[in-house]
Design a protein around this motif. Structure first.
Motif, PDB file in Angstrom:
ATOM      1  N   ARG A   3      12.106 -11.130  -0.282  1.00 59.01           N
ATOM      2  CA  ARG A   3      10.833 -11.738   0.103  1.00 59.01           C
ATOM      3  C   ARG A   3      10.271 -11.042   1.334  1.00 59.01           C
ATOM      4  NH1 ARG A   3       9.897 -18.121  -0.169  1.00 59.01           N
ATOM      5  NH2 ARG A   3      10.171 -17.497  -2.355  1.00 59.01           N
ATOM      6  N   ILE A   4       8.995 -10.639   1.234  1.00 64.64           N
ATOM      7  CA  ILE A   4       8.341  -9.918   2.332  1.00 64.64           C
ATOM      8  C   ILE A   4       7.798 -10.879   3.372  1.00 64.64           C
ATOM      9  CG2 ILE A   4       6.440  -8.357   2.894  1.00 64.64           C
ATOM     10  CD1 ILE A   4       6.722  -7.145   0.113  1.00 64.64           C
TER      11      ILE A   4
ATOM     12  N   SER B 131       5.912 -16.259  -2.008  1.00 66.81           N
ATOM     13  CA  SER B 131       6.590 -15.344  -2.922  1.00 66.81           C
ATOM     14  C   SER B 131       5.905 -13.989  -2.905  1.00 66.81           C
ATOM     15  CB  SER B 131       6.585 -15.920  -4.340  1.00 66.81           C
ATOM     16  OG  SER B 131       5.261 -15.999  -4.842  1.00 66.81           O
ATOM     17  N   ASN B 132       6.641 -12.989  -3.341  1.00 66.62           N
ATOM     18  CA  ASN B 132       6.072 -11.639  -3.373  1.00 66.62           C
ATOM     19  C   ASN B 132       4.921 -11.531  -4.362  1.00 66.62           C
ATOM     20  OD1 ASN B 132       7.920 -10.891  -1.461  1.00 66.62           O
ATOM     21  ND2 ASN B 132       9.266  -9.782  -2.868  1.00 66.62           N
ATOM     22  N   ALA B 133       5.036 -12.218  -5.490  1.00 66.74           N
ATOM     23  CA  ALA B 133       3.958 -12.183  -6.477  1.00 66.74           C
ATOM     24  C   ALA B 133       2.686 -12.834  -5.923  1.00 66.74           C
ATOM     25  CB  ALA B 133       4.397 -12.883  -7.759  1.00 66.74           C
TER      26      ALA B 133
ATOM     27  N   TRP C 252       0.830  -1.209   0.000  1.00 62.14           N
ATOM     28  CA  TRP C 252       0.000   0.000   0.000  1.00 62.14           C
ATOM     29  C   TRP C 252       0.864   1.259   0.000  1.00 62.14           C
ATOM     30  CZ3 TRP C 252      -0.608   3.928   3.756  1.00 62.14           C
ATOM     31  CH2 TRP C 252      -1.635   4.820   3.494  1.00 62.14           C
ATOM     32  N   GLY C 253       0.478   2.203  -0.840  1.00 61.16           N
ATOM     33  CA  GLY C 253       1.162   3.485  -0.890  1.00 61.16           C
ATOM     34  C   GLY C 253       2.445   3.496  -1.687  1.00 61.16           C
ATOM     35  N   LYS C 254       2.870   2.341  -2.187  1.00 61.51           N
ATOM     36  CA  LYS C 254       4.113   2.292  -2.953  1.00 61.51           C
ATOM     37  C   LYS C 254       3.848   2.591  -4.425  1.00 61.51           C
ATOM     38  CE  LYS C 254       6.828  -0.889  -0.090  1.00 61.51           C
ATOM     39  NZ  LYS C 254       6.011  -0.782   1.119  1.00 61.51           N
ATOM     40  N   PRO C 255       4.763   3.237  -5.119  1.00 60.24           N
ATOM     41  CA  PRO C 255       4.577   3.485  -6.552  1.00 60.24           C
ATOM     42  C   PRO C 255       4.612   2.191  -7.353  1.00 60.24           C
ATOM     43  CG  PRO C 255       6.777   4.145  -5.854  1.00 60.24           C
ATOM     44  CD  PRO C 255       6.013   3.812  -4.610  1.00 60.24           C
ATOM     45  N   PHE C 256       4.114   2.247  -8.580  1.00 61.98           N
ATOM     46  CA  PHE C 256       4.007   1.052  -9.405  1.00 61.98           C
ATOM     47  C   PHE C 256       5.376   0.429  -9.681  1.00 61.98           C
ATOM     48  CE2 PHE C 256       4.116  -0.859 -13.654  1.00 61.98           C
ATOM     49  CZ  PHE C 256       3.172  -1.865 -13.501  1.00 61.98           C
ATOM     50  N   SER C 257       6.380   1.258  -9.917  1.00 60.73           N
ATOM     51  CA  SER C 257       7.710   0.729 -10.217  1.00 60.73           C
ATOM     52  C   SER C 257       8.255  -0.096  -9.055  1.00 60.73           C
ATOM     53  CB  SER C 257       8.657   1.884 -10.549  1.00 60.73           C
ATOM     54  OG  SER C 257       8.716   2.814  -9.467  1.00 60.73           O
ATOM     55  N   GLU C 258       8.046   0.384  -7.829  1.00 60.38           N
ATOM     56  CA  GLU C 258       8.534  -0.345  -6.659  1.00 60.38           C
ATOM     57  C   GLU C 258       7.762  -1.634  -6.455  1.00 60.38           C
ATOM     58  OE1 GLU C 258       9.299   0.369  -1.851  1.00 60.38           O
ATOM     59  OE2 GLU C 258       8.623   2.027  -3.143  1.00 60.38           O
ATOM     60  N   VAL C 259       6.448  -1.586  -6.671  1.00 59.78           N
ATOM     61  CA  VAL C 259       5.637  -2.793  -6.537  1.00 59.78           C
ATOM     62  C   VAL C 259       6.060  -3.830  -7.570  1.00 59.78           C
ATOM     63  CG1 VAL C 259       3.300  -3.727  -6.773  1.00 59.78           C
ATOM     64  CG2 VAL C 259       3.662  -1.578  -5.549  1.00 59.78           C
TER      65      VAL C 259
END
Length: 527
Positions: free
Chosen positions: A300-301, A306-308, A284-291
């Motif tokens: 890995r969060i 996986s992040n995807a 949330w709140g992150k720009p598209f490039s960072e996402v």
């Protein structure tokens, strides 16, 4: 004289000859009165009918008394969202509060709210305030004051008004004397920026409204709970009663309510808030490039995921938009339409042969099944949905049953009429070779009507997808129920618009596929 000679002689007539013929036979060249004034009569009839409809439904009154501001707000809610902070100043210090589930997250600090700090005077109740005795009661005609020894009081009590006024003033003074004022460092001003030309400046005692070149100063008193404008209010500010709250309308930018103890802000922004991820998502709140970088090859969060996969899970389980639930409900609607239409075709197909007079010559059976079809289709699908919702409870089964009952009657009527209009030559040809009655119907009748039957079934499948949305709103399941729930809140109109767009996409796809299949079935080239 042959036709060509007559045409030649007619072409060679001079204007004088034509005029002479008109004089000899005037009735032949005179148009009937109705034809001469047909256009005028049609226009007059349409105009009179429009006037009658306007009078009967009171269209003028409805349009003039319509609350178009609310309608405009609803339309704006489809493509925008509101952030609703409250600016509280009842204690003398300004406090900016956001709702628990604010679209700005748990710790919002928007740039369009500008606060200034300084020395503020805070008024609080003293410790002995709770021990003060209540004001003496003046009594009433129902309950004489006990302190007066039960003296009789008139129910009109002329002197009670003055007594109550004096009591209110004394109560106000006592309340003020019980408040302790302390000075400390705090927020003494908050400015809410709606646009470059529209702002609201809030202090503990004065609220200033700015809209373009106009500005209005309001005196607010949290103790007396009054809001008093110093000048005449402009059109974009409204106070229904003297001393009460003032409604401020800045158009699409937002609106506000100035109250004696707080200012409620409704700041509008274009778009759909938190459409992809809610405030609890790490994306949330992150720009598209960072996402995108996190999804492709970032650290890995979440352990074991996986992040995807985490991104897809956060999107489908978005608490505000509930994408996953919406898609499931949309799939339920499609399945309801398909299964209900399929069952109706399966039942109506053989029964239509019995209802057709040229296939089954028994008049009694014809009438029995035709009236059965009339009964099923005479009850609207929405009524059947209400009935089956009571019988089976809310869910897709009630929707499937409603579509099945209604379409069985419709298909039975259409199919039997199609059978009654077939060409008997093909059937007679099959019968002439000694085929059995079943073979006669199979090879002499079915090939003629099968493309028509399939075309109608495909059309009703596409149509029932729309109908399933409506019957879902009464509890028959599907996206219709989800749509109705969003509309009932009267705040989630962007969610309503989102589901409407999904329904339109599905209908467009089904309509295109249905048209293509029908074109192939009836032997036409696909357009």
């Amino acid at each position: 004289m042959n036709a060509s000679a007559m045409n030649l002689s007619a072409k060679m007539l001079s204007p004088a000859d034509v005029l002479a013929i008109k004089e000899r036979h005037p009735a032949a060249f005179e148009r009937p009165l109705v034809k001469r004034f047909s256009v005028v009569l049609c226009v007059a009839i349409v105009a009179l009918y429009a006037v009658y409809v306007s009078w009967f439904f009171a269209i003028g009154k409805v349009v003039s008394e319509g609350n178009w501001d609310i309608a405009g707000t609803y339309l704006a809610d489809w493509i925008s969202y509101e952030v609703r902070p409250d600016i509280d100043f009842r204690t003398g210090e300004i406090v900016v509060e956001f709702p628990k589930f604010s679209p700005l997250g748990s710790n919002p600090d928007p740039e369009w709210i500008i606060t200034k700090s300084g020395i503020v005077t805070v008024k609080e109740k003293s410790n002995n305030d709770m021990t003060q005795s209540k004001p003496a009661s003046s009594g009433s005609f129902m309950a004489p004051d006990a302190s007066s020894g039960g003296a009789k009081l008139s129910f009109m009590a002329p002197s009670s008004t003055a007594t109550n006024m004096g009591s209110n003033e004394a109560t106000s003074k006592a309340r003020d004397s019980n408040l302790v004022s302390t000075q400390k460092e705090g927020i003494n001003q908050a400015e809410v920026v709606f646009s470059k030309t529209a702002q609201i400046i809030v202090t503990p005692s004065v609220v200033t409204l700015v809209n373009g070149a106009e500005s209005v100063v309001l005196d607010v008193d949290p103790l007396d709970e009054t809001v008093k404008p110093r000048d005449v209010l402009p059109e974009w500010a409204l106070q229904k009663r003297e001393g009460e709250k003032i409604f401020v309308n800045y158009g699409f930018a937002g609106r506000a309510e100035v109250r004696a103890k707080e200012v409620k802000i409704m700041r509008r922004f274009f778009g759909w808030e938190n459409f992809f991820f809610d405030t609890n998502s790490p994306y949330w709140g992150k720009p598209f490039s960072e996402v995108a970088s996190l999804a492709i090859g970032g650290e890995r969060i979440s352990e074991g995921q996986s992040n995807a996969s985490l991104m897809l899970d956060n999107f489908l389980n978005n608490a505000e938009w509930q994408h996953g639930d919406v898609y499931i409900k949309l799939l339920q609607t499609i399945v309801m339409a398909f299964v209900g239409t399929l069952f109706a075709v399966v039942i109506a197909f053989p029964l239509s042969f019995v209802a057709a007079r040229n296939i089954t010559p028994n008049r009694f059976l014809n009438q029995i099944f035709k009236r059965f079809f009339d009964f099923l289709r005479s009850v609207d699908m929405l009524i059947w949905a209400l009935f089956f919702t009571r019988a089976f409870g809310p869910g897709p089964l009630a929707g499937i049953s409603a579509i099945f009952f209604t379409d069985t009657g419709t298909f039975g009527k259409l199919y039997s009429e199609a059978l009654e209009n077939i060409d008997d030559k093909q059937r007679e040809g099959v019968r002439s070779v000694g085929a059995s009655p079943a073979a006669v119907q199979r090879f002499g009748v079915v090939p003629q009507v099968l493309p028509v039957f399939a075309s109608q079934a495909l059309y009703f499948w596409e149509s029932n997808t729309r109908s399933a949305t409506i019957i879902g709103a009464v509890g028959a399941g599907g996206i219709g129920l989800k749509l109705w729930e969003a509309m009932r809140t009267n705040q989630d109109w962007e969610n309503v618009f989102y589901m409407v767009i999904l329904i339109l996409i599905v209908i467009f796809m089904f309509d295109s596929a249905s048209n293509a299949l029908r074109s192939r079935l009836i032997g036409k080239q696909q357009s």
